[in-house]
Design a protein around this motif. Structure first.
Motif, mmCIF file in Angstrom:
data_model
loop_
_atom_site.group_PDB
_atom_site.id
_atom_site.type_symbol
_atom_site.label_atom_id
_atom_site.label_comp_id
_atom_site.label_asym_id
_atom_site.label_seq_id
_atom_site.Cartn_x
_atom_site.Cartn_y
_atom_site.Cartn_z
ATOM 1 N N GLU A 165 4.235 -5.180 8.596
ATOM 2 C CA GLU A 165 2.823 -5.032 8.108
ATOM 3 C C GLU A 165 2.430 -6.281 7.633
ATOM 4 O OE1 GLU A 165 3.119 -0.347 6.869
ATOM 5 O OE2 GLU A 165 3.169 -1.974 5.334
ATOM 6 N N HIS A 186 -1.270 4.871 9.802
ATOM 7 C CA HIS A 186 0.134 5.070 9.713
ATOM 8 C C HIS A 186 0.016 6.829 10.362
ATOM 9 C CE1 HIS A 186 0.312 2.355 6.545
ATOM 10 N NE2 HIS A 186 1.257 2.263 6.530
ATOM 11 N N ASN A 220 -2.888 -0.987 8.556
ATOM 12 C CA ASN A 220 -2.537 -0.244 9.828
ATOM 13 C C ASN A 220 -2.493 1.191 9.390
ATOM 14 O OD1 ASN A 220 -0.006 -1.053 7.796
ATOM 15 N ND2 ASN A 220 0.974 0.316 9.394
ATOM 16 N N HIS A 261 -3.688 5.990 3.693
ATOM 17 C CA HIS A 261 -3.342 5.435 2.374
ATOM 18 C C HIS A 261 -3.316 3.660 2.225
ATOM 19 C CE1 HIS A 261 0.454 5.782 4.518
ATOM 20 N NE2 HIS A 261 0.885 4.457 3.915
ATOM 21 N N TYR A 269 6.866 6.729 11.276
ATOM 22 C CA TYR A 269 5.690 7.107 10.624
ATOM 23 C C TYR A 269 5.011 8.364 10.583
ATOM 24 C CZ TYR A 269 4.777 2.258 9.643
ATOM 25 O OH TYR A 269 4.632 0.734 9.245
ATOM 26 N N HIS A 272 0.860 -1.353 -0.090
ATOM 27 C CA HIS A 272 0.110 0.010 0.063
ATOM 28 C C HIS A 272 0.853 1.171 -0.082
ATOM 29 C CE1 HIS A 272 -0.071 -0.671 4.740
ATOM 30 N NE2 HIS A 272 0.963 0.136 4.185
HETATM 31 FE FE LIG Z 1 2.749 1.051 5.371
#
Ligand SMILES: [Fe+3]
Ligand SMILES: [Fe+3]
Lengths: 128, 284, 284, 128
Positions: C240, C59, C57, C125, D78, C12
């Motif tokens: 992930e 982010h 997940n 995303h 992140y 992704h």
């Molecule tokens: Fe990712």
């Protein structure tokens, strides 16, 4: 809408169906943790309800201070308690309103259960 | 290794906080409830626990329905009570113990629990009222806080067994912590009460006494009812007994009841306060 | 009863979204990756699933470290992608299916999982890119979304076994739903990649191929490594794969690989796309 | 600080210790989901960092665009990615910065793993 739900007398279980129905009303009430928001509501109830997209049923119930109506429209009592605070109502006032009793009757009904039971063990750490 | 010295179980009705603020402890309406804390004050003065791990439920201060946890564990070094909608915020901050929080989180995730990890959070009256009751006055609280919130607001609630198992995992985590902290476990809320609906004012003395009788010697007796059974028996807020069930689970060793006080009514609630001592289980 | 028609597993990477926005699908750098979706487009056109349950997940769009869930389940009737920090927001909204969400929540809580229930949430995303890949163009998505977020950001992460078990519970929940929806399961993210640290750019083709080889016939082979093993093998974002493991768990019947595409590198990532068909297990 | 942690070469596991250390930095980066906040940071980096109570180490790392320094100070990639976006850096730029390679070298290192493997089953639903 879930099927075969268990019925509990006089009790609305706040489950996914209620949570879906009540989201806007509960979101408005959650905002009342902030004093500024409570004041904004008090200054313009209609505008504030509109801002949170309350349903017509929710708005009517709020206008009429109709607690059972708010619950039927998905309100959760933990959030509604914050709205009740703005109206100057405590949980005993709410109890009276919902059961159709006077406040004194509601308090008397609670006192019917009156009991006090105390046990204290013999233990050095508890000596006065 | 850390030790768990006991458990404190108490109602947390917001009205208690108001009574404290107004110094009503000796008022005839309130005295029978506040008197239940006399043995707890003596016990706390003798035991001096370093940390309180508090199982409670949030009433719409820190969590909303956009992100409603089943279980949430605080991992901050400070927590505060804040205005919950009626303009009252207790002044004293709560010191946290983030390292022990993370140890507990590591342990319970490894034990197949799925907590929300909260590095910043506010705590509501369900933490603040019990702390005010246990440590009255203006001095800084002598005991650090680790709050563990259980969903008692939005169904599906976790089952009594799941809460009890969470408590057990938390108890094992504390006892495997390399520090030498003395820890007290709190379970707050209950007993029977219902704020909303046509059954508002519901009280069930029989069920409450069943819970109080079995809490120390046979907590698994409380697991025979599922959450909706408890809602029916104890009222839609009486289901806060889940916090007690979790807290009792954390006491995995030998348990003895030191004090128990049951007083009906306080506000709309059957109020109760229990003190249990805890020591490692001695293998005979 | 609802049926699960298959599973779609895909990387992704945000860069894919940028490539879509810039129409680079036939660019030599991107073509080998996008080509992997040809069979998926045909399969989706034939199967026309009503609902996509997406294990992914977050982010850092919907969740922050003040309230970091282990598992979170969306229960909204609409979700949106929003600006994640670089000014890009996909325009198409995602229609939800709150009733089925609540059915899943009821089922998994009864199965001793402790999800966060999200009546309002944004998706990042990790949901938006797979939807854009599967249903390119401007038309409204023909398939509703139920997002299930797994913590792959802040350790302790749930174990691979726990994720697989969550997937199984979600699969059983879907199959016990009284509607007649056809459901496709998504697992997004991976495969091996690491964005940060001195090992940034880490890729492990052997581990990725091990995952791709075993995903359909023997997903339990992926459970032999714990989360830190996976971080070491696949990189700190390669973990992930937990989303894939959960999604594969939801396919509890007969599974067959229909398509698999592995292409290294896309951005810093070993990219992969897998399509599995699923049917009820026939008892021989 | 937890003991006996597993070491993974070249990798900082973002666990409770890192999360505690990095909270302020990550909170600042999380705020960059909002364009207005990104603009406020760009207009006054020092004031913005102060507003989020960054530690001296965190501020220095941000001032120096030192990604490894931000990670060492508890930054999570992140969230840091949102800060990197303000600086005009993508994940490949970050990779080069952290590994001490040029961007071209970093891309070349990734291409060393280059492979494409495709399987498609015989199935009516997949026919072109
Ligand atoms: Fe990712
Ligand atoms: Fe309560």
């Amino acid at each position: 809408m879930a099927q075969g739900k268990r019925a509990i007398p006089g009790t609305l279980v706040f489950d996914g169906d209620a949570a879906q129905a009540g989201y806007a009303l509960n979101a408005m009430c959650y905002s009342f943790n902030s004093l500024a928001n409570r004041q904004a509501f008090a200054a313009d109830e209609e505008g504030y309800m509109e801002r949170f997209h309350l349903t017509p049923e929710q708005k009517d119930a709020v206008r009429q201070r109709n607690v059972l109506g708010m619950l039927a429209a998905g309100g959760n009592v933990y959030y509604l308690a914050k709205l009740a605070g703005i109206f100057g109502l405590n949980v005993q006032d709410l109890g009276a309103l919902q059961t159709g009793m006077s406040l004194e009757e509601f308090k008397a009904a609670l006192l019917e259960h009156s009991v006090t039971e105390t046990r204290v063990a013999q233990d050095g750490r508890l000596a006065a | 290794m850390s030790k768990i010295c006991g458990g404190i179980f108490t109602s947390h009705v917001p009205g208690i906080g108001k009574a404290i603020a107004q110094n009503l402890q000796n008022d005839p309406y309130w005295k029978p409830f506040f008197d239940g804390f006399d043995p707890i004050h003596r016990w706390l003065a003798a035991e001096k626990p370093d940390v309180a791990v508090v199982f409670y439920n949030d009433h719409g201060l820190n969590f909303f329905l956009d992100k409603m946890p089943t279980f949430a564990i605080g991992a901050a070094n400070e927590y505060r009570h804040e205005d919950e909608g009626w303009g009252i915020a207790f002044a004293r901050p709560f010191q946290g113990h983030a390292d022990l929080s993370w140890h507990i989180i590591e342990h319970v995730v490894a034990s197949e629990f799925d907590p929300v990890m909260c590095q910043a959070m506010t705590v509501d009256h369900a933490v603040a009222v019990p702390f005010e009751l246990c440590w009255p006055g203006k001095d800084a609280f002598p005991t650090k806080l680790i709050p563990i919130a259980i969903n008692t607001v939005q169904h599906p609630l976790p089952s009594p067994k799941r809460c009890h198992d969470l408590g057990k995992a938390v108890g094992r985590a504390i006892e495997s912590w390399g520090g030498n902290e003395k820890v007290v476990i709190f379970g707050t809320g209950g007993l029977s009460h219902q704020l909303e609906g046509e059954r508002a004012g519901h009280i069930n003395v029989d069920y409450d006494k069943f819970c109080l009788r079995n809490l120390a010697p046979d907590p698994e007796a409380l697991l025979q009812h599922d959450t909706l059974d408890i809602v029916e028996l104890a009222g839609s807020q009486g289901v806060e007994i889940l916090n007690w069930i979790a807290a009792r689970g954390a006491l995995t060793g030998s348990v003895r009841e030191l004090a128990s006080n049951y007083h009906v009514p306080i506000s709309n609630t059957a109020a109760a306060t229990v003190l249990l001592s805890h020591s490692e289980r001695v293998l005979a």
